[in-house]
Enzyme design. Structure first.
Site, PDB file in Angstrom:
ATOM      1  N   ALA A  43      -6.602 -24.810  29.083  1.00  0.00           N
ATOM      2  CA  ALA A  43      -6.814 -24.510  30.502  1.00  0.00           C
ATOM      3  C   ALA A  43      -5.476 -24.378  31.239  1.00  0.00           C
ATOM      4  CB  ALA A  43      -7.670 -25.612  31.129  1.00  0.00           C
ATOM      5  N   ASN A  44      -4.509 -25.223  30.907  1.00  0.00           N
ATOM      6  CA  ASN A  44      -3.197 -25.123  31.564  1.00  0.00           C
ATOM      7  C   ASN A  44      -2.561 -23.758  31.288  1.00  0.00           C
ATOM      8  OD1 ASN A  44      -3.547 -27.789  32.267  1.00  0.00           O
ATOM      9  ND2 ASN A  44      -2.115 -28.605  30.753  1.00  0.00           N
ATOM     10  N   GLY A 216      13.601 -28.119  25.550  1.00  0.00           N
ATOM     11  CA  GLY A 216      13.805 -28.917  26.759  1.00  0.00           C
ATOM     12  C   GLY A 216      15.118 -28.559  27.432  1.00  0.00           C
ATOM     13  N   ASP A 240       8.335 -34.651  36.118  1.00  0.00           N
ATOM     14  CA  ASP A 240       7.227 -34.838  35.162  1.00  0.00           C
ATOM     15  C   ASP A 240       7.188 -33.621  34.241  1.00  0.00           C
ATOM     16  OD1 ASP A 240       4.811 -35.124  33.857  1.00  0.00           O
ATOM     17  OD2 ASP A 240       3.588 -35.311  35.662  1.00  0.00           O
ATOM     18  N   GLY A 245       5.462 -26.976  28.612  1.00  0.00           N
ATOM     19  CA  GLY A 245       5.296 -26.040  27.490  1.00  0.00           C
ATOM     20  C   GLY A 245       4.180 -25.041  27.768  1.00  0.00           C
ATOM     21  N   ASP A 246       3.077 -25.534  28.323  1.00  0.00           N
ATOM     22  CA  ASP A 246       1.945 -24.639  28.642  1.00  0.00           C
ATOM     23  C   ASP A 246       2.378 -23.590  29.664  1.00  0.00           C
ATOM     24  OD1 ASP A 246       0.387 -26.302  27.021  1.00  0.00           O
ATOM     25  OD2 ASP A 246      -0.211 -27.566  28.715  1.00  0.00           O
ATOM     26  N   SER A 285       1.113 -28.597  38.855  1.00  0.00           N
ATOM     27  CA  SER A 285       2.558 -28.329  38.844  1.00  0.00           C
ATOM     28  C   SER A 285       2.900 -26.894  38.438  1.00  0.00           C
ATOM     29  CB  SER A 285       3.238 -29.299  37.868  1.00  0.00           C
ATOM     30  OG  SER A 285       2.851 -28.983  36.546  1.00  0.00           O
TER      31      SER A 285
END
Ligand code: RIB
Length: 295
Positions: A43-44, A216, A240, A245-246, A285
């Protein structure tokens, strides 16, 4: 209208606790705050694609409960086609997410309804297919097979880290991994761009023509027929990392679906993920296209 991107994957309600540090075994700690937020890797990624302007359809399962209705409505509010988000018996998937002072997360998922997802051929039509490992792997393979046969580009995010069946390797065009997933799949330790390049080359030999490793704060490594390129990260204060990644994958796929080059799409992914880590939560986010354009 046929979607540009189909996401076949999970929907979870995230139960998020912010902590100063993770508790040790047997220790009880007081958390700083608690909130719930729509999540789930599938979903993300669907939300990240949609917020970057792509026409998206989600294929997934929720339970017949309040969490399920909230998750489905959240996707629909982002303009995502939810005709194939089925409500099934049992509870909606949940994720217990602990985020520490450095913004690093520790996540435990209980799949619930996600375990009942089936690859219904009727739901599987589009130009791109996005897959992860939070739904049954046998159905992931069927979905990839069905959409590859219709000429779609198959994008695999092997998260949470899992070994992929042989057939799936031959069906995947683009694989996007973090350093943990790349280490596991290539059986070597990925710590930096050089080791990521080694892992990406070895992973490309198994089938995918493009292997991407997100590192990262060390940026992103891309390996394809044009060679191996390293893209540095953008500096930012991390709040956060959940769904970073999504967000990267969704923005990358939306840019590719809009006809951008691989390198331009990777830059879009980095910009979107950079904004994502400055905010709390998963879907809360994920940035919109106008926020990237504004930068
Ligand atoms: O990638 C972040 C996601 O992983 C969270 O939203 C959680 O639901 C888990 O699926």
């Amino acid at each position: 209208m046929t979607p540009e991107i189909v996401v076949f994957g999970s929907l979870n309600m995230d139960l998020v606790v912010r902590v100063a540090r993770a508790p040790r075994g047997g220790e009880t700690l007081q958390g700083l705050s608690f909130f719930t937020n729509p999540g789930g890797k599938g979903a993300n990624q669907a939300v990240a694609c949609a917020r970057q302007g792509a026409r998206v359809a989600m294929v997934g399962c929720v339970g017949e409960d309040d969490f399920g209705r909230t998750l489905r409505n959240a996707l629909a509010a982002d303009g995502i086609d939810v005709a194939h988000v089925r409500a099934v018996e049992g509870s909606t998937g949940v994720a217990v997410v602990m985020v520490d002072a450095e913004g690093e997360n520790r996540i435990t998922i209980v799949p619930g309804a996600n375990d009942l997802l089936k690859a219904d051929p009727e739901a599987l039509a589009g130009h791109y297919l996005l897959l992860q490992c939070e739904v049954p792997m046998a159905e992931v393979v069927l979905a990839a097979r069905a959409m590859r046969a219709k000429g779609a580009t198959v994008v695999m995010n092997p998260a949470p880290v899992c070994q992929l069946p042989d057939e799936l390797w031959s069906l995947v065009d683009i694989i996007v991994m973090n350093e943990i997933e790349a280490s596991e799949l290539a059986s070597l330790t990925v710590t930096d761009p050089a080791s990521a390049a080694n892992a990406a080359s070895s992973i490309r030999r198994r089938g995918p023509s493009t292997a991407i490793v997100t590192l990262g704060s060390q940026g992103v490594l891309v390996a394809d027929d044009a060679g191996c390129r390293h893209f540095p990260a953008l500096e930012v204060r991390v709040v956060d990392t959940t769904a970073a990644g999504d967000t990267f994958i969704g923005a990358l796929c939306a840019a590719r679906a809009a006809g951008q080059s691989m390198d331009a799409a990777v830059l879009r992914g980095i910009q979107a993920a950079t904004i994502c880590v400055t905010r709390s939560g998963a879907q809360s986010s994920i940035p919109y296209l106008h926020e990237l354009d504004a930068r």
